[in-house]
Design a protein around this motif. Structure first.
Motif, PDB file in Angstrom:
ATOM      1  N   GLU A 161       0.147 -25.593  12.158  1.00 18.43           N
ATOM      2  CA  GLU A 161      -0.676 -25.696  13.424  1.00 18.43           C
ATOM      3  C   GLU A 161      -1.990 -26.202  13.283  1.00 18.43           C
ATOM      4  O   GLU A 161      -2.654 -25.675  12.481  1.00 18.43           O
ATOM      5  CB  GLU A 161      -0.477 -24.076  13.978  1.00 18.43           C
ATOM      6  N   ASP A 162      -2.316 -27.138  14.069  1.00 20.28           N
ATOM      7  CA  ASP A 162      -3.467 -27.837  13.940  1.00 20.28           C
ATOM      8  C   ASP A 162      -4.478 -27.217  14.728  1.00 20.28           C
ATOM      9  O   ASP A 162      -5.840 -27.246  14.462  1.00 20.28           O
ATOM     10  CB  ASP A 162      -3.367 -29.328  14.446  1.00 20.28           C
ATOM     11  N   GLU A 163      -4.280 -26.238  15.548  1.00 26.04           N
ATOM     12  CA  GLU A 163      -5.364 -25.401  16.419  1.00 26.04           C
ATOM     13  C   GLU A 163      -5.684 -24.403  15.624  1.00 26.04           C
ATOM     14  O   GLU A 163      -4.880 -23.395  15.672  1.00 26.04           O
ATOM     15  CB  GLU A 163      -4.885 -25.248  17.867  1.00 26.04           C
ATOM     16  N   MET A 189       3.073 -30.589  18.553  1.00 24.52           N
ATOM     17  CA  MET A 189       2.237 -31.575  18.635  1.00 24.52           C
ATOM     18  C   MET A 189       1.231 -31.526  17.673  1.00 24.52           C
ATOM     19  O   MET A 189       0.348 -30.727  17.608  1.00 24.52           O
ATOM     20  CB  MET A 189       1.094 -31.528  20.105  1.00 24.52           C
ATOM     21  N   LYS A 216       3.774 -22.304  24.485  1.00 20.08           N
ATOM     22  CA  LYS A 216       2.382 -22.030  24.610  1.00 20.08           C
ATOM     23  C   LYS A 216       1.995 -21.874  26.258  1.00 20.08           C
ATOM     24  O   LYS A 216       2.121 -22.834  26.948  1.00 20.08           O
ATOM     25  CB  LYS A 216       1.519 -22.819  23.890  1.00 20.08           C
ATOM     26  N   ASP A 237       4.137 -26.051  15.076  1.00 25.09           N
ATOM     27  CA  ASP A 237       3.814 -26.549  16.222  1.00 25.09           C
ATOM     28  C   ASP A 237       4.282 -28.061  16.276  1.00 25.09           C
ATOM     29  O   ASP A 237       4.510 -28.755  15.464  1.00 25.09           O
ATOM     30  CB  ASP A 237       2.031 -26.711  16.146  1.00 25.09           C
TER      31      ASP A 237
HETATM   32 CA    CA Z   1      -1.043 -28.894  18.344  1.00 27.40          CA
END
Ligand code: CA
Length: 247
Positions: free
Chosen positions: A12-14, A58, A106, A56
């Motif tokens: 997950e990039d966030e 994206m 989400k 995730d």
């Molecule tokens: Ca993302």
């Protein structure tokens, strides 16, 4: 939680979301690691061999579905829980048939997230042939089983039974497998709930009872006087393939 905590990889990039998930998973007794990119996720997957991946969709660089595609080339079994923004949850996920086990859009509720993680891990454990050695007699899982007038094919998820020809759901297959592997052994509602639903809700054992009602409609010549899926008062249920209750 077992003595050997399950390993969960969060791709997950966030960062704030990833950290929140990691913290909460750790509070539940899991071991959890974060990968902020798809490439890092793939690397950690290879090196750390997690038991479950939270993924995730994206992601910068290699997106989540491509990550999943690469994982599925080499591991068909590891449970993958997809996180997706509503707009990006399109038919691609289902259409690609990449082997998504479950997904959450989400923003999601943390309790629901934890519940699904637990459920996926439970399912994965029970779908392994060596799982639950304490309950399951040795030997390989049957792909087919016959009892009385009934025949179940676990591979095709079809059954010829008292109710005719039926297609079984994944949940029905899981619980039937549990019964079939433990003939004559009492199975508590809690155990059935854990296997079939991945958790034990405090309130309703009616869920299990309703499920058994359905099984009996399929497999019992007379659902009102069951001989294969019997109730054990104050205990739960027992599968008696020969139609007799063993002592
Ligand atoms: Ca993302």
């Amino acid at each position: 939680m077992s003595a050997d905590p399950k390993r969960i990889l969060i791709i997950e990039d966030e960062a704030h979301i990833a950290e929140g998930l990691r913290l909460n998973l750790q509070l539940q007794g899991y071991r959890a690691r974060i990968a902020l990119t798809g490439a890092d996720g793939l690397q950690q997957w290879e090196q750390w061999s997690p038991d479950l991946i939270v993924l995730d969709v994206m992601l910068p660089g290699i997106d989540g579905l491509s990550v999943l595609e690469r994982i599925r080339l080499r591991d068909e079994r590891i449970p993958v829980l997809i996180l997706s923004a509503k707009s990006s949850l399109d038919d691609r996920i289902k259409g690609l048939a990449l082997g998504v086990d479950d997904y959450l859009t989400k923003p999601f509720n943390l309790d629901e997230f934890l519940l699904r993680v637990e459920r996926l891990l439970t399912r994965a454990a029970w779908s392994r042939p060596d799982a639950a050695a304490d309950l399951q007699p040795p030997g390989t899982l049957p792909t087919e089983v016959a009892f009385g007038p009934n025949h179940i094919d676990f591979n095709s998820a079809r059954a010829r039974c008292c109710a005719g020809e039926v297609t079984l759901t994944e949940q029905e297959l899981l619980l039937l497998r549990l019964f079939v592997n433990n003939p004559g052994r009492p199975l508590s509602r809690d155990k059935l709930q854990e296997v079939g639903w991945g958790y034990a809700p405090r309130t309703s054992s009616r869920t299990v009872d309703n499920f058994i009602v359905r099984l009996r409609k399929y497999f019992e010549p007379n659902p009102k006087q069951p001989v294969y899926f019997r109730s054990l008062r104050a205990v739960g249920y027992v599968f008696t393939p020969d139609g007799k209750l063993e002592k």
